[in-house]
Scaffold this active site. Structure first.
Site, PDB file in Angstrom:
ATOM      1  N   ASN A 111       0.821  -1.214   0.000  1.00  0.00           N
ATOM      2  CA  ASN A 111       0.000   0.000   0.000  1.00  0.00           C
ATOM      3  C   ASN A 111       0.855   1.264   0.000  1.00  0.00           C
ATOM      4  O   ASN A 111       0.580   2.210  -0.738  1.00  0.00           O
ATOM      5  CB  ASN A 111      -0.942   0.002   1.203  1.00  0.00           C
ATOM      6  N   HIS A 157     -17.649  36.603 -30.663  1.00  0.00           N
ATOM      7  CA  HIS A 157     -18.806  35.866 -31.236  1.00  0.00           C
ATOM      8  C   HIS A 157     -18.461  35.317 -32.626  1.00  0.00           C
ATOM      9  O   HIS A 157     -19.356  35.121 -33.442  1.00  0.00           O
ATOM     10  CB  HIS A 157     -20.053  36.755 -31.340  1.00  0.00           C
ATOM     11  N   SER A 278      -6.941  12.778 -48.412  1.00  0.00           N
ATOM     12  CA  SER A 278      -8.159  11.981 -48.361  1.00  0.00           C
ATOM     13  C   SER A 278      -7.993  10.818 -49.334  1.00  0.00           C
ATOM     14  O   SER A 278      -7.304  10.940 -50.345  1.00  0.00           O
ATOM     15  CB  SER A 278      -9.351  12.853 -48.763  1.00  0.00           C
ATOM     16  N   LYS A 284      -7.595  17.222 -51.200  1.00  0.00           N
ATOM     17  CA  LYS A 284      -7.712  17.485 -49.767  1.00  0.00           C
ATOM     18  C   LYS A 284      -6.384  17.575 -49.028  1.00  0.00           C
ATOM     19  O   LYS A 284      -5.429  16.890 -49.320  1.00  0.00           O
ATOM     20  CB  LYS A 284      -8.540  16.379 -49.089  1.00  0.00           C
ATOM     21  N   ASN A 286      -5.924  17.741 -44.977  1.00  0.00           N
ATOM     22  CA  ASN A 286      -6.725  17.780 -43.752  1.00  0.00           C
ATOM     23  C   ASN A 286      -5.886  18.059 -42.510  1.00  0.00           C
ATOM     24  O   ASN A 286      -4.783  17.530 -42.376  1.00  0.00           O
ATOM     25  CB  ASN A 286      -7.453  16.443 -43.566  1.00  0.00           C
ATOM     26  N   GLU A 291      -7.263  18.053 -35.233  1.00  0.00           N
ATOM     27  CA  GLU A 291      -8.528  17.395 -34.900  1.00  0.00           C
ATOM     28  C   GLU A 291      -8.332  16.325 -33.824  1.00  0.00           C
ATOM     29  O   GLU A 291      -9.148  16.181 -32.913  1.00  0.00           O
ATOM     30  CB  GLU A 291      -9.148  16.766 -36.150  1.00  0.00           C
ATOM     31  N   GLN A 323      -6.244   0.817  -7.428  1.00  0.00           N
ATOM     32  CA  GLN A 323      -5.381   0.275  -8.488  1.00  0.00           C
ATOM     33  C   GLN A 323      -5.788   0.866  -9.852  1.00  0.00           C
ATOM     34  O   GLN A 323      -4.982   0.924 -10.767  1.00  0.00           O
ATOM     35  CB  GLN A 323      -5.504  -1.247  -8.490  1.00  0.00           C
ATOM     36  N   LYS A 326      -3.977   4.057 -11.986  1.00  0.00           N
ATOM     37  CA  LYS A 326      -2.801   4.086 -12.868  1.00  0.00           C
ATOM     38  C   LYS A 326      -3.153   4.162 -14.353  1.00  0.00           C
ATOM     39  O   LYS A 326      -2.614   5.008 -15.066  1.00  0.00           O
ATOM     40  CB  LYS A 326      -1.892   2.890 -12.568  1.00  0.00           C
TER      41      LYS A 326
HETATM   42  N1  ARG Z   1      -1.365  -3.327  -7.439  1.00  0.00           N
HETATM   43  C1  ARG Z   1      -1.817  -2.622  -6.317  1.00  0.00           C
HETATM   44  C2  ARG Z   1      -2.244  -1.215  -6.723  1.00  0.00           C
HETATM   45  O1  ARG Z   1      -1.902  -0.808  -7.764  1.00  0.00           O
HETATM   46  C3  ARG Z   1      -0.747  -2.538  -5.272  1.00  0.00           C
HETATM   47  C4  ARG Z   1      -1.252  -2.426  -3.868  1.00  0.00           C
HETATM   48  C5  ARG Z   1      -1.917  -3.683  -3.470  1.00  0.00           C
HETATM   49  N2  ARG Z   1      -2.214  -3.716  -2.084  1.00  0.00           N
HETATM   50  C6  ARG Z   1      -3.020  -4.620  -1.593  1.00  0.00           C
HETATM   51  N3  ARG Z   1      -3.203  -4.592  -0.331  1.00  0.00           N
HETATM   52  N4  ARG Z   1      -3.640  -5.482  -2.336  1.00  0.00           N
HETATM   53  O2  ARG Z   1      -2.900  -0.513  -6.014  1.00  0.00           O
END
Ligand code: ARG
Length: 463
Positions: A111, A157, A278, A284, A286, A291, A323, A326
């Site tokens: 954690n 405008h 195109s 064309k 583009n 975009e 998780q 990410k």
């Molecule tokens: N892969 C987990 C994440 O990205 C890591 C932490 C996992 N911790 C746990 N107690 N399962 O958050």
């Protein structure tokens, strides 16, 4: 089915679908070098504090360094069956140095480990985005220097308003980009805080030296509360938010580039290397890059929404939901970087069609305010001058004139105050250059803006 490192209490092997569902290595592997850097700092500190033996710490540090090299060189392929990058590295370490490897995770939890890794990773990415923003600023400043005299219509405008120059117009974006860079500095401050030592949630009984770990990893501060240390993802959300604002700016700029490249405007022409054709219409050209930048802005907003929604009802402390942070933030950062890089090159190589801008600027009586101001300078009250100028506009439209071509006699039939110098007063470049007020579009003001932007970029590069 590989034995899980946490398979003590559990009596059964994990269902393979659960393993896949639970696993994050397919996306968190990219943090491997930061995960290893964090582990090296942790092991070093454990050794210094006598929590593990110095010899063992050295052995761990040496082997982690090799593992990092082996992953980088491809000698050690990532095992995508592993649960996450943290488990993969630790398992590899134990495979290589046996019992000693098992001591690395003393006084640590995944954690706080993941909280550390993501901060280390994002610190680097924030700086990378800022570098790209600095390149964009330099490009804008250069394009502005090249187009100080290029009069173009300024819009409100999307209707002709008052004349400006292309330089003044793009320098408006320089100010936005500058604020984007400053916003990222602010995000950096709150990302640059070291959470390791929070452990699972309640810190530890081991005598850790958290400040030493922060020092080894170059952090400016350590987190103050262990529950917050493992639960905080504000900095991720702040980054996604800063990137969303930045993308909003790029998207507005893109929208305009798309308009300017249309035959209706023709103010800009993109380089062949930065526009596409195109498959059916041979003529064309583009503006796909612009975009896509506009399109990807929605995607980055989506990442921000994902993060805000993912966090909104999580009880303290860590929850597996986190998780999910990410993929969202990686996507936002990757796309922001990609867009910035291409956008800058596209702008740099675009040709500015100042003739077309000038022709457009001559339509729409954008010098009407200047004509009224001329009469005011000759002694008339502004409201009267405004009215006469309005009548002049109507006359010109009817007789097919613009202020620059209307004969003096016609002017004088509206007011005897008109003299030959009216033609200078309504000359568009003159109108622009008379707007000398600080922040205005006059040549002096634009040169000042360019100098300010260049010195801002230089001050950032010196850091
Ligand atoms: N892969 C987990 C994440 O990205 C890591 C932490 C996992 N911790 C746990 N107690 N399962 O958050």
């Amino acid at each position: 089915m590989a034995d899980k490192m946490w398979s003590g209490r559990s009596q059964k092997a994990l269902d393979s679908r659960v393993n896949d569902f639970n696993s994050s290595i397919s996306f968190d592997w990219r943090m491997y070098s930061w995960d290893i850097a964090g582990s090296i700092a942790h092991a070093t500190m454990l050794g210094e504090q006598g929590i593990i033996e110095k010899k063992e710490a050295d052995k761990i540090v040496n082997e982690l360094t090799k593992i990092r090299e082996d992953i980088a060189s491809g000698a050690l392929p990532i095992d995508f069956e592993a649960e996450d990058i943290h488990m993969f590295v630790e398992a590899e370490l134990t495979k290589r140095i046996g019992e000693t490897g098992k001591r690395l995770h003393t006084a640590r939890s995944r954690n706080d480990q993941v909280a550390l890794d993501i901060r280390l990773y994002l610190r680097q990415e924030i700086r990378a985005v800022q570098e790209l923003l600095a390149d964009l600023l330099t490009t804008i400043a250069k394009k502005a220097s090249d187009n100080i005299q290029a009069v173009m219509p300024g819009f409100t405008h999307l209707q002709h308003g008052q004349p400006v120059t292309f330089a003044h117009y793009i320098l408006a974006y320089a100010q936005m980009i500058r604020r984007d860079m400053e916003r990222l500095d602010d995000v950096y401050v709150r990302t640059d805080v070291m959470p390791l030592g929070s452990c699972a949630l309640a810190a530890t009984t081991y005598p850790l030296n958290r400040h030493r770990v922060a020092e080894l990893l170059g952090f400016s501060a350590v987190t103050e509360n262990s529950m917050d240390g493992v639960s905080d993802r504000d900095f991720v959300i702040e980054l996604a938010s800063a990137l969303s604002i930045m993308m909003m700016h790029l998207s507005r700029f893109s929208e305009e580039i798309i308009l300017w490249c249309s035959s209706e405007f023709g103010f800009l022409e993109l380089d062949d290397a930065f526009s596409t054709g195109s498959s059916i219409m041979p003529q064309k050209k583009n503006p796909d890059i612009a975009e896509l930048v506009r399109g990807k802005t929605g995607r980055v907003y989506g990442d921000l929404t994902t993060l805000l929604t993912m966090m909104k009802n999580l009880p303290l402390a860590y929850n597996k939901d986190m998780q999910e942070d990410k993929e969202a933030i990686f996507d936002a950062v990757d796309n922001a970087k990609l867009c910035l890089e291409l956008f800058t090159k596209m702008l740099d190589t675009a040709a500015v069609r100042s003739d077309a801008m000038l022709q457009a600027a001559k339509k729409g009586f954008m010098n009407a305010t200047d004509c009224a101001d001329y009469l005011v300078r000759k002694g008339m009250a502004f409201r009267d001058a405004y009215k006469i100028t309005g009548q002049l506009v109507a006359h010109c439209i009817k007789e097919n004139y613009i202020f620059e071509t209307l004969p003096l006699k016609a002017y004088q039939s509206f007011s005897p105050l008109f003299e030959n110098d009216i033609y200078e007063a309504v000359d568009l470049i003159h109108c622009v250059n008379e707007r000398k007020v600080y922040g205005g579009p006059s040549e002096d003001s634009v040169r000042h803006q360019i100098a300010e932007i260049n010195s801002f970029v230089k001050s950032k590069q010196e850091l």
